[in-house]
Write an enzyme that holds these catalytic residues in place. Sequence first.
Site, PDB file in Angstrom:
ATOM      1  N   ARG A   1      -8.553 -24.851  -4.971  1.00 19.74           N
ATOM      2  CA  ARG A   1      -9.386 -24.535  -3.811  1.00 19.74           C
ATOM      3  C   ARG A   1     -10.250 -23.337  -4.168  1.00 19.74           C
ATOM      4  NH1 ARG A   1      -6.209 -21.848   0.560  1.00 19.74           N
ATOM      5  NH2 ARG A   1      -7.491 -20.055  -0.008  1.00 19.74           N
TER       6      ARG A   1
ATOM      7  N   HIS B   1      -9.436 -21.289   2.753  1.00 17.06           N
ATOM      8  CA  HIS B   1      -8.685 -22.384   3.389  1.00 17.06           C
ATOM      9  C   HIS B   1      -9.521 -22.987   4.513  1.00 17.06           C
ATOM     10  CE1 HIS B   1      -5.691 -24.644   5.588  1.00 17.06           C
ATOM     11  NE2 HIS B   1      -5.894 -23.891   6.647  1.00 17.06           N
TER      12      HIS B   1
ATOM     13  N   TYR C   1      -4.984 -12.178  -0.624  1.00 17.45           N
ATOM     14  CA  TYR C   1      -3.784 -12.697  -1.298  1.00 17.45           C
ATOM     15  C   TYR C   1      -4.017 -13.285  -2.689  1.00 17.45           C
ATOM     16  CZ  TYR C   1      -5.631 -16.934   0.957  1.00 17.45           C
ATOM     17  OH  TYR C   1      -6.441 -17.955   1.386  1.00 17.45           O
TER      18      TYR C   1
END
Lengths: 361, 321
Positions: free
Chosen positions: A259, A263, A272
């Site tokens: 990815r 998200h 993160y």
Amino acid sequence: MGVFLLKQVFSDNVNYIQILDENGVIDESLRPKEIDDKELVEMYKKMFLARQYDAKQLSLQRQGRAVTYAPLIGEEATQIGSAMAMRPNDMFVPAFRQHGVYITRGMPLETLFIYWRGYEEGDAVPKDVRGYSNIVPVSTQMPHAVGIAYAQKYKKNDVAVISYIGDGGTSEGDFYEALNFAGVFKVPLVSIIENNQWAISVPREKQSAAPTLAQKAIAAGIRGVQVDGNDVLAVYEATREAIENAKNGPTVIECITYRLSIHTTADDPTKYRTDSEVEAWKQRDPLLRVKKYLMAKQLWGEDLEQKAASENAKLLDEAVEKAEQFKPDPKTMFTNVYSYMPRVLQDELDAAEDNNYWQGE
Amino acid sequence: MQANMVTAINNALELGMRENEDVILLGEDIAKDGGVFRVTEGLLDKFGEERVIDTPLAESGIIGTSIGMAIAGLHPVPEIQFAGFMFLSFSQLVNHAARYRSRSRSNYPVPMVVRTPVSGGVKTLEHHSESPEVYYSHMGGLIVVEPSNPYDAKGLMLKALHMQDPVIFLEPTKLYRLTKLDIPEDSYEVPIGKANIIGTGDDLSVITYGTMVPIAKSVIEKRKLNADIIDLRTINPFDEEAILESARKTGRVVILHEASLTFGPGAEIAARIAEKAVFDLKAPIVRVASNSLPYPFPGYEKYHIPNELKLSQAIDRVLTA
């Protein structure tokens, strides 16, 4: 540990497939015979369109012209490779990030834009697209795919069902239940795991201690294989073979992809994960390697890319314009709940219309 | 034919399967064993294992697979062995069975009948006696029915099999073999969304359904009262007209159900009467229900479920108010 080593009753393995590497080199011995260079250009164009659609949708969201959006950038090979392997009558069951599958299967672009503007009319997948609606609760689409596949087998249709799930989704109970049912019923299911390494902020290694996600198939007694999910040829070939074999039972295909973006538009990945990780994956970009191959063969170049970009932009702009002309009718909320209009619901509808509630603030 | 509720539903399923080859049964122990209550007995032999399926033991898988079958054009009839285990499939029911028609703007309806035994009074282990009707009634999109006798059971099942909707078909365990009735052998329908008004009277209205219908009948008969007993048959979408008509006529209403009192079906029914017929009432509405606590172990259940005494005292309260 002693007694554990007495007698082996079972063993299995998971194989890995790559056909087109990061440098744009194709292993011709593995190359799917249907995908000649001309067809590979088509694959590239589809991936290019999906990426451009994605950018458009993201920009609309940033301008307040769309609701929360889940981008697909980085996962084009997994989506377009598997969708192009589907035969005309095969059916697909998406999660919520499979815009590239919808596009490849002929979903009108304006319908996608209507969905991401927040209207059910955008989730009313036309029958000829041979796909189902977006499913947001993670993994809950998997048992549906089994039931849809059961229906094909029961009706003796030569139809395979291709389902999609993320790496996080494979931790859900519905995933295991679905694979288990699929194995017992021997249904024509191809379960694509779009392993993009991140379930929002939780990395792949925290999702499962299993070395591969494909091996989860083994416990259900079905085939599992892992492919380079950024290699459109590997995804295509694995899916094609699984579809060909679907009459004998299901297959799980774990596509290793990444990815590259957020998200959803509500997410900030800088919290993160590191930029260096993302940069490393950009070197393995699914479009880049196809472009390298095609350019080396002089089948593609910046001029053609510019031309494709402006053609796509025109298509996308027209679709957005149509989507923004869509006039929602609140009455449809009431008329699509049951096959008939229950009196108690009719009363609520009448009250809304008679008192002009929908004109209120 | 003479039928109890078990044989009536079995017969309805057989007729439904003969009428429509898209009707498929699936669930735990339903094929070879004929179901733990024998509701599907004999159907495997008649229709074969493609249509009568023993599934792996996984409730969400059963309901999710059934939803998939339904949106692919079949008409599945999943059985969940006990309503207490159906919560494992709650996500599939509320997120998908209830919503797929709506999210696809009717491109993909969910024709499906989910059968499950409900309610107590038969001294079973924990989780075998739940009355979960409100959970499935609240979100909209599902139809929730509960027959109280063999005639309604057969007719409601056939009606459900003729509809393109997800129907939660609640079968009161206690009533499965309680009474035998003479019912028509052929296919017939009992309408969904229509209450059955048993007896007609001016004294009071007892609004109830399922396991409580025999209790209501018994008390009204013993006390020789002129009462409307309204057997809802469909919990949602319910027959508001029948409820209001009776409430306006008698002015005295008792609502009786085995589900717990707090936020129970009686709360909704009482609210409707309060909103639309309060000035026709001669007494406050009284609700009679199980206690607002988790269903107890079998040793305590007789102190939990409403009994004739509790109903009779409630009737006194509405008659003397």
